[in-house]
Design a protein around this motif. Structure first.
Motif, short mmCIF file in Angstrom:
data_model
loop_
_atom_site.label_atom_id
_atom_site.label_comp_id
_atom_site.label_asym_id
_atom_site.label_seq_id
_atom_site.Cartn_x
_atom_site.Cartn_y
_atom_site.Cartn_z
N LEU A 49 0.80 -1.21 0.00
CA LEU A 49 0.00 0.00 0.00
C LEU A 49 0.84 1.27 0.00
CD1 LEU A 49 -2.83 -0.87 2.55
CD2 LEU A 49 -2.84 -1.11 0.06
N ALA A 50 2.05 1.20 0.51
CA ALA A 50 2.88 2.39 0.68
C ALA A 50 3.16 3.12 -0.63
CB ALA A 50 4.19 2.03 1.37
N SER A 51 3.15 2.42 -1.73
CA SER A 51 3.43 3.06 -3.01
C SER A 51 2.26 3.91 -3.49
CB SER A 51 3.78 2.02 -4.07
OG SER A 51 2.65 1.20 -4.33
N ARG A 52 1.08 3.71 -2.90
CA ARG A 52 -0.11 4.40 -3.39
C ARG A 52 -0.85 5.20 -2.33
NH1 ARG A 52 -1.45 4.02 -8.07
NH2 ARG A 52 -3.40 4.78 -8.86
N TYR A 53 -0.74 4.81 -1.06
CA TYR A 53 -1.49 5.45 0.02
C TYR A 53 -0.56 5.96 1.10
CZ TYR A 53 -5.51 3.18 -2.10
OH TYR A 53 -6.47 2.79 -2.97
N LYS A 54 -1.00 7.04 1.74
CA LYS A 54 -0.27 7.56 2.89
C LYS A 54 -0.60 6.68 4.08
CE LYS A 54 0.36 11.68 5.65
NZ LYS A 54 -0.11 13.05 5.89
N LEU A 55 0.44 6.13 4.70
CA LEU A 55 0.25 5.22 5.82
C LEU A 55 0.70 5.87 7.12
CD1 LEU A 55 1.56 1.93 4.20
CD2 LEU A 55 -0.81 2.67 4.45
N PRO A 56 0.12 5.53 8.24
CA PRO A 56 -0.98 4.58 8.38
C PRO A 56 -2.28 5.19 7.89
CG PRO A 56 -0.50 5.57 10.50
CD PRO A 56 0.53 6.09 9.53
N LEU A 57 -3.18 4.33 7.42
CA LEU A 57 -4.49 4.78 6.97
C LEU A 57 -5.22 5.39 8.16
CD1 LEU A 57 -5.55 1.70 4.83
CD2 LEU A 57 -4.60 3.86 4.03
N ARG A 58 -5.93 6.50 7.92
CA ARG A 58 -6.63 7.17 9.02
C ARG A 58 -7.95 6.49 9.36
NH1 ARG A 58 -6.70 13.32 7.48
NH2 ARG A 58 -6.22 12.62 5.39
N ALA A 59 -8.45 5.66 8.47
CA ALA A 59 -9.68 4.91 8.73
C ALA A 59 -9.43 3.47 8.30
CB ALA A 59 -10.84 5.50 7.92
N PRO A 60 -9.99 2.52 9.02
CA PRO A 60 -9.78 1.12 8.64
C PRO A 60 -10.40 0.83 7.28
CG PRO A 60 -11.43 1.28 10.38
CD PRO A 60 -10.88 2.66 10.17
N ALA A 61 -9.75 0.01 6.52
CA ALA A 61 -10.25 -0.41 5.22
C ALA A 61 -10.76 -1.83 5.36
CB ALA A 61 -9.15 -0.33 4.17
N LEU A 97 -4.67 -9.38 -4.81
CA LEU A 97 -5.43 -8.17 -4.48
C LEU A 97 -4.49 -7.04 -4.10
CD1 LEU A 97 -7.99 -6.53 -3.88
CD2 LEU A 97 -7.96 -7.54 -1.58
N LEU A 98 -3.48 -7.33 -3.29
CA LEU A 98 -2.54 -6.30 -2.87
C LEU A 98 -1.79 -5.71 -4.07
CD1 LEU A 98 -1.09 -7.93 0.37
CD2 LEU A 98 -2.83 -6.13 0.18
N LYS A 99 -1.44 -6.54 -5.03
CA LYS A 99 -0.77 -6.04 -6.22
C LYS A 99 -1.69 -5.12 -7.02
CE LYS A 99 2.48 -9.85 -6.73
NZ LYS A 99 2.88 -11.02 -7.53
N ARG A 100 -2.97 -5.50 -7.10
CA ARG A 100 -3.93 -4.64 -7.80
C ARG A 100 -4.15 -3.33 -7.06
NH1 ARG A 100 -8.89 -7.59 -8.06
NH2 ARG A 100 -7.97 -9.10 -6.67
N LEU A 101 -4.14 -3.36 -5.75
CA LEU A 101 -4.25 -2.12 -4.97
C LEU A 101 -3.03 -1.24 -5.20
CD1 LEU A 101 -5.65 -3.55 -1.62
CD2 LEU A 101 -6.84 -1.98 -3.17
N ALA A 102 -1.87 -1.85 -5.26
CA ALA A 102 -0.63 -1.10 -5.44
C ALA A 102 -0.54 -0.44 -6.82
CB ALA A 102 0.58 -2.00 -5.21
N ASN A 103 -1.03 -1.14 -7.85
CA ASN A 103 -0.92 -0.55 -9.19
C ASN A 103 -2.15 0.25 -9.61
OD1 ASN A 103 -2.86 -2.29 -10.36
ND2 ASN A 103 -1.32 -3.76 -11.00
N GLY A 104 -3.14 0.33 -8.73
CA GLY A 104 -4.29 1.20 -9.00
C GLY A 104 -5.44 0.56 -9.75
N THR A 105 -5.37 -0.74 -10.04
CA THR A 105 -6.49 -1.38 -10.73
C THR A 105 -7.58 -1.82 -9.77
OG1 THR A 105 -5.37 -3.52 -10.72
CG2 THR A 105 -5.07 -2.14 -12.68
N ALA A 106 -7.34 -1.69 -8.47
CA ALA A 106 -8.35 -1.91 -7.43
C ALA A 106 -8.18 -0.79 -6.41
CB ALA A 106 -8.15 -3.27 -6.76
N THR A 107 -9.24 -0.51 -5.67
CA THR A 107 -9.17 0.55 -4.66
C THR A 107 -9.58 -0.01 -3.30
OG1 THR A 107 -11.46 1.29 -4.88
CG2 THR A 107 -9.84 2.26 -6.39
#
Length: 142
Positions: A49-61, A97-107
């Motif tokens: 997630l670090a490549s796409r989102y600011k961590l730690p997330l402020r709300a649980p996903a 799923l994590l790879k898709r989240l990292a490359n932006g094909t999933a949110t």
């Protein structure tokens, strides 16, 4: 952390979780090994997630709970020599799923309008401005 032991037991049952966390018949299930596996799993998720989102997330996903559990189960089962094809497949699905989240094909499905959910760390640059005044055509007219 994206999941707890209680979440893991709710998904797979206390008996299976205890079995995966047991190294030998004499030891019984290890609470520290379960927490360790969940922490390791959360760290693994964060590396994606670090490549796409600011961590730690402020709300649980909520979408991250299942992958966190499945990765932790994979770690536990492999350590206790109780891995199955089903456990391996769930792990691979979680990594996918994590790879898709990292490359932006999933949110993550979080609200990103500033109310505290997630902030994208992707670097997208957008430029806009008025229409060009000087073009090849207008310069020819001079």
């Amino acid at each position: 952390m994206y999941a707890t032991r209680a979440d893991m037991e709710a998904l797979y049952g206390a008996d299976d979780v205890a079995l995966w966390a047991t190294r030998s018949r004499e030891d019984g299930p290890s609470e520290t090994s379960i927490e360790g596996a969940l922490n390791d799993s959360a760290g693994f998720i964060d590396t994606h997630l670090a490549s796409r989102y600011k961590l730690p997330l402020r709300a649980p996903a909520p979408v991250l709970q299942r992958p966190c559990i499945d990765i932790a189960v994979y770690y536990l089962a492999n350590t206790a020599s109780r891995a199955t094809e089903d456990i391996r497949q769930r792990y691979e699905d979680a990594v996918s799923l994590l790879k898709r989240l990292a490359n932006g094909t999933a949110t993550l499905g979080l609200d990103t309008d500033g109310d505290g959910a997630a902030e994208s760390a992707s670097r997208v640059i957008s430029v806009s401005g008025p229409e060009r005044q000087m073009t090849r055509e207008t310069l020819r007219e001079l």
